[in-house]
Write a protein that holds these residues in place. Sequence first.
Motif, PDB file in Angstrom:
ATOM      1  N   LEU A  32       0.858  -1.191   0.000  1.00 41.25           N
ATOM      2  CA  LEU A  32       0.000   0.000   0.000  1.00 41.25           C
ATOM      3  C   LEU A  32       0.889   1.235   0.000  1.00 41.25           C
ATOM      4  O   LEU A  32       0.686   2.170  -0.766  1.00 41.25           O
ATOM      5  CB  LEU A  32      -0.931   0.003   1.209  1.00 41.25           C
ATOM      6  CG  LEU A  32      -1.884   1.198   1.324  1.00 41.25           C
ATOM      7  CD1 LEU A  32      -2.855   1.233   0.161  1.00 41.25           C
ATOM      8  CD2 LEU A  32      -2.643   1.124   2.646  1.00 41.25           C
ATOM      9  N   SER A  33       1.877   1.218   0.859  1.00 43.92           N
ATOM     10  CA  SER A  33       2.936   2.228   0.826  1.00 43.92           C
ATOM     11  C   SER A  33       4.061   1.606   0.010  1.00 43.92           C
ATOM     12  O   SER A  33       4.580   0.554   0.389  1.00 43.92           O
ATOM     13  CB  SER A  33       3.415   2.567   2.238  1.00 43.92           C
ATOM     14  OG  SER A  33       2.419   3.277   2.922  1.00 43.92           O
ATOM     15  N   PRO A  34       4.432   2.210  -1.106  1.00 43.37           N
ATOM     16  CA  PRO A  34       5.350   1.551  -2.035  1.00 43.37           C
ATOM     17  C   PRO A  34       6.720   1.197  -1.464  1.00 43.37           C
ATOM     18  O   PRO A  34       7.362   0.284  -1.967  1.00 43.37           O
ATOM     19  CB  PRO A  34       5.480   2.550  -3.184  1.00 43.37           C
ATOM     20  CG  PRO A  34       4.994   3.841  -2.654  1.00 43.37           C
ATOM     21  CD  PRO A  34       4.036   3.533  -1.550  1.00 43.37           C
ATOM     22  N   LEU A  35       7.149   1.846  -0.412  1.00 44.13           N
ATOM     23  CA  LEU A  35       8.448   1.535   0.179  1.00 44.13           C
ATOM     24  C   LEU A  35       8.365   0.399   1.197  1.00 44.13           C
ATOM     25  O   LEU A  35       9.379  -0.218   1.515  1.00 44.13           O
ATOM     26  CB  LEU A  35       9.042   2.776   0.857  1.00 44.13           C
ATOM     27  CG  LEU A  35       9.326   3.967  -0.044  1.00 44.13           C
ATOM     28  CD1 LEU A  35       9.774   5.167   0.795  1.00 44.13           C
ATOM     29  CD2 LEU A  35      10.365   3.628  -1.088  1.00 44.13           C
ATOM     30  N   VAL A  36       7.178   0.125   1.739  1.00 42.21           N
ATOM     31  CA  VAL A  36       7.033  -0.867   2.809  1.00 42.21           C
ATOM     32  C   VAL A  36       7.010  -2.275   2.216  1.00 42.21           C
ATOM     33  O   VAL A  36       6.116  -2.628   1.441  1.00 42.21           O
ATOM     34  CB  VAL A  36       5.785  -0.609   3.664  1.00 42.21           C
ATOM     35  CG1 VAL A  36       5.604  -1.704   4.719  1.00 42.21           C
ATOM     36  CG2 VAL A  36       5.880   0.762   4.342  1.00 42.21           C
ATOM     37  N   VAL A  37       8.011  -3.068   2.611  1.00 43.98           N
ATOM     38  CA  VAL A  37       8.132  -4.438   2.099  1.00 43.98           C
ATOM     39  C   VAL A  37       7.816  -5.488   3.167  1.00 43.98           C
ATOM     40  O   VAL A  37       7.648  -6.662   2.842  1.00 43.98           O
ATOM     41  CB  VAL A  37       9.538  -4.701   1.504  1.00 43.98           C
ATOM     42  CG1 VAL A  37       9.774  -3.802   0.299  1.00 43.98           C
ATOM     43  CG2 VAL A  37      10.633  -4.522   2.546  1.00 43.98           C
ATOM     44  N   ALA A  38       7.733  -5.066   4.429  1.00 43.99           N
ATOM     45  CA  ALA A  38       7.425  -6.014   5.512  1.00 43.99           C
ATOM     46  C   ALA A  38       6.942  -5.244   6.734  1.00 43.99           C
ATOM     47  O   ALA A  38       7.257  -4.061   6.905  1.00 43.99           O
ATOM     48  CB  ALA A  38       8.648  -6.848   5.878  1.00 43.99           C
ATOM     49  N   VAL A  39       6.188  -5.957   7.560  1.00 51.16           N
ATOM     50  CA  VAL A  39       5.715  -5.427   8.839  1.00 51.16           C
ATOM     51  C   VAL A  39       6.001  -6.499   9.874  1.00 51.16           C
ATOM     52  O   VAL A  39       5.784  -7.684   9.629  1.00 51.16           O
ATOM     53  CB  VAL A  39       4.201  -5.119   8.778  1.00 51.16           C
ATOM     54  CG1 VAL A  39       3.656  -4.804  10.152  1.00 51.16           C
ATOM     55  CG2 VAL A  39       3.920  -3.977   7.821  1.00 51.16           C
TER      56      VAL A  39
END
Length: 150
Positions: A32-39
């Motif tokens: 959803l946020s293009p930089l976020v690859v993991a949580v």
Amino acid sequence: MSVDEFSHTFAVSAPAARIHGHLSDPESYVGLSPLVVAVRDVRREGDAVSYVAVERFRLGPLHWDNLIRVTMTFPVPGRRIVSDVRSPGWVHLVATVDLERDGDTTRVTESVTVTCPWILRRFVIGQARSVQQARARELTRRMEASRTAA
């Protein structure tokens, strides 16, 4: 320290409750946020959700993972989400998402306040604005895709 504020309003063809539910789930921010690859390290404490998001910055074949700490609160249940984001380099971002029914759509307004060292200002503001626009497009796509699939 530099402080900047900006906002973006857009319409999504989905009920506010569905949008709120999606945005309240930390896992939804992957992609959803293009930089976020993991949580990771998701913790629910009372009315707050805290987690660590992994932002991946790429420069050609090289990449750098930036770990950001996020705390989401819900001051107006179903209608407002506040994300308090702490990033290395003394970067602090507060994003407030307000949801308002507007006929057959929901008007989504994301207001952002960024505090950072002046030397990082141009980069941080550029990234924050770019991510905000991309997140609006992807949220709209996800909500409309799930509506047509139903």
